[in-house]
Design a protein around this motif. Structure first.
Motif, short mmCIF file in Angstrom:
data_model
loop_
_atom_site.label_atom_id
_atom_site.label_comp_id
_atom_site.label_asym_id
_atom_site.label_seq_id
_atom_site.Cartn_x
_atom_site.Cartn_y
_atom_site.Cartn_z
N GLY A 58 -2.05 -8.35 4.58
CA GLY A 58 -1.60 -6.99 4.87
C GLY A 58 -0.59 -6.91 5.99
N THR A 139 -3.53 -12.34 -1.13
CA THR A 139 -3.64 -11.12 -1.95
C THR A 139 -4.66 -10.14 -1.38
N ASN A 141 -6.84 -7.35 0.31
CA ASN A 141 -6.65 -6.00 0.82
C ASN A 141 -7.46 -5.91 2.11
N ASP A 165 -8.28 -7.28 -8.68
CA ASP A 165 -7.43 -6.36 -9.42
C ASP A 165 -7.56 -6.77 -10.88
N LEU A 172 -8.82 -9.17 -4.19
CA LEU A 172 -8.61 -8.12 -3.20
C LEU A 172 -9.58 -8.23 -2.03
N VAL A 481 -10.33 0.28 -2.03
CA VAL A 481 -9.15 -0.08 -2.81
C VAL A 481 -8.51 1.16 -3.42
N GLN A 484 -6.31 3.62 -1.25
CA GLN A 484 -5.09 3.13 -0.61
C GLN A 484 -3.89 3.97 -1.02
#
Length: 484
Positions: A58, A139, A141, A165, A172, A481, A484
């Motif tokens: 991130g 990847t 999150n 995902d 994630l 998720v 977001q």
């Protein structure tokens, strides 16, 4: 010269020749492999004097190297890990002894020795700049990762959570509890590193174990979606029925009672529709389904979702999930509810949820979004691909419909996984361990009509139900998720 001396001379010449051959082999053919080997402590020590690339989540560095402030320090750089316990099973650690996790799997990129960095390194040499390793962006999150880790720890149980995902396979979130702090393992003092590692390795609760990718559990009733998938792929419908008695007399001997708060038969004594069996998590009807379908169809469906595919890399190594073979009728019945010798990693169960969410196609999971050199040249980027075509789109639609009833039906077993204002597809699981305790599961995806996240949660020895213990962990991960 007498015979014994000639023989001794010849023997010495042979030994000398072998020594020369071995020296040339090591210094010539094997030189680079030995130099770059992750267990070569000289190589590791040399790299503590170089600027190792960062691991990024991130847009924030969660693993990075900083110049040491002490002029008398043994090495020029010190590796740091931010929020280490949250990310330790993913980043791993880079120490004087070895490298694990992403630190190990992406070592040549991070340390700058990869051939794709040759031009960048050459330009640094010409300009007099210090060479730096490439950065690896994951990847993950960050909100979902933090939520998963905190929610797991709040239960007071060991366990794991994975979020994918479903449309791409990107990981994630991946949290494993208990965890550890990687910073002491990057210390410049070898004795401190060794002491810390030994304590972690010998700890009874195995904090070094990545439970999300490398621990296999009986999946319990979450596996019923695989049994249901096999039935639908065989031409049945959500309204097809099986007997659902209070106690099932198993084909090869023994009995199977209903659990999960079900008293008496699952449908008042009548054969139970498949959709209702999934909603209330009926054991006896799903065991009947497995026996009627047979071992070959059950195994084929499990394999279609990824079982028995061997280990695979994302790039971290993921342990194989397995469906047993050579079963008698009683064992086959037990596999229909995710028991006997069925075993699965949390990642595998997230892949099942993700495959259903993605219209039947299971995407190959991956952890690395991209790799960039210090001058921002992109060296690698993710390329999503289908891992397996598990079921048809119509079967996926049928499974989704049934899983939505698990969270919002009149007799729903997973209401604590529901999110207000949207449909959540889920399945609870309570897996017998054979030791008098149960593991508690919940798999899910949301929104059901436009899936953005698929989740699997397992809590060890929870001795509760998946709906009571695991679903409340999955819910905030999905929300993190989606919001977001």
């Amino acid at each position: 010269m007498n015979v014994p001396i000639r023989r001794l001379t010849f023997f010495c010449m042979v030994l000398f020749g072998a020594l020369l051959l071995n020296a040339n082999y090591l210094q010539g053919l094997q030189a680079e492999d030995l130099r770059e080997h992750r267990h070569n402590q000289r190589q590791t020590a040399r790299q503590f004097d170089a600027a190792r690339g960062a691991i990024i989540v991130g847009n924030e560095q969660i693993a990075y190297s900083e110049p040491t402030e002490d002029e008398d320090a043994a090495y020029a750089y010190q590796r740091h890990y931010d929020n280490s316990e949250e990310y330790a099973h993913i980043t791993g650690f880079y120490s004087l002894y070895n490298a694990t996790g992403i630190e190990g799997e992406q070592n040549s990129m991070l340390n700058g020795s990869d051939s794709r960095l040759a031009v960048s390194n050459f330009m640094d040499t010409l300009t007099g700049e210090e060479s730096q390793g490439a950065s690896v962006e994951l990847t993950l999150n960050p909100e979902a990762q933090e939520t998963a880790f905190d929610a797991l720890r709040s239960t007071g149980k060991n366990g794991a959570a994975v979020a994918l995902d479903p449309n791409t396979g990107a990981v994630l979130a991946s949290a494993s509890v208990p965890s550890y702090d990687a910073n002491p393992l990057a210390d410049h003092d070898p004795s401190k590193v060794e002491e810390t590692y030994q304590e972690l390795e010998e700890a009874e609760d195995k904090p070094l174990l990545n439970r999300a990718f490398n621990q296999r559990y009986p999946p319990g009733s979450t596996f019923k979606v695989v049994t249901a998938a096999a039935a639908l792929e065989d031409g049945e419908t959500p309204d097809s029925t099986q007997p659902a008695p209070e106690t099932y007399q198993l084909p090869a001997g023994g009995t199977m009672p209903n659990h999960g708060g079900i008293n008496g038969p699952c449908n008042g004594g009548d054969p139970d529709p498949l959709r209702h069996s999934i909603e209330i998590s009926c054991n006896t009807s799903m065991a009947h389904w497995a026996v009627d379908l047979g071992e070959e169809k059950m195994a084929a469906q499990a394999e279609a979702f990824g079982f028995d595919s061997g280990e695979f890399d994302i790039p971290l190594t993921v342990s194989e999930s397995s469906y047993p073979r050579g079963l008698n009728g009683s064992q086959l019945a037990q596999t229909g509810i995710g028991q006997f010798d069925v075993s699965a990693t949390p990642l595998q169960m997230a892949m099942i949820a993700g495959g259903i969410a993605n219209g039947g196609d299971v995407m190959r999971p991956y952890l690395v979004e991209k790799v960039e050199s210090s001058d921002f040249t992109q060296l690698e980027s993710a390329n999503p691909e289908v891992f397996s075509e598990a079921v048809s789109s119509s079967t996926a639609d049928g499974l989704t419909e049934m899983m939505v009833q698990v969270t919002e039906g009149d007799e729903a077993s997973g209401t604590q996984g529901a999110i207000p204002g949207m449909q959540v597809a889920g399945k609870t699981g309570t897996a017998e361990t054979g030791q008098g305790s149960t593991h508690n599961w919940f798999i899910s995806f949301a929104p059901a009509n436009d899936p953005q996240v698929a989740v699997a949660v397992v809590l060890e020895n929870g001795n509760s139900s998946g709906g009571e213990l695991a679903a409340p962990v999955a819910k905030p991960i999905m929300e993190a998720v989606i919001e977001q």
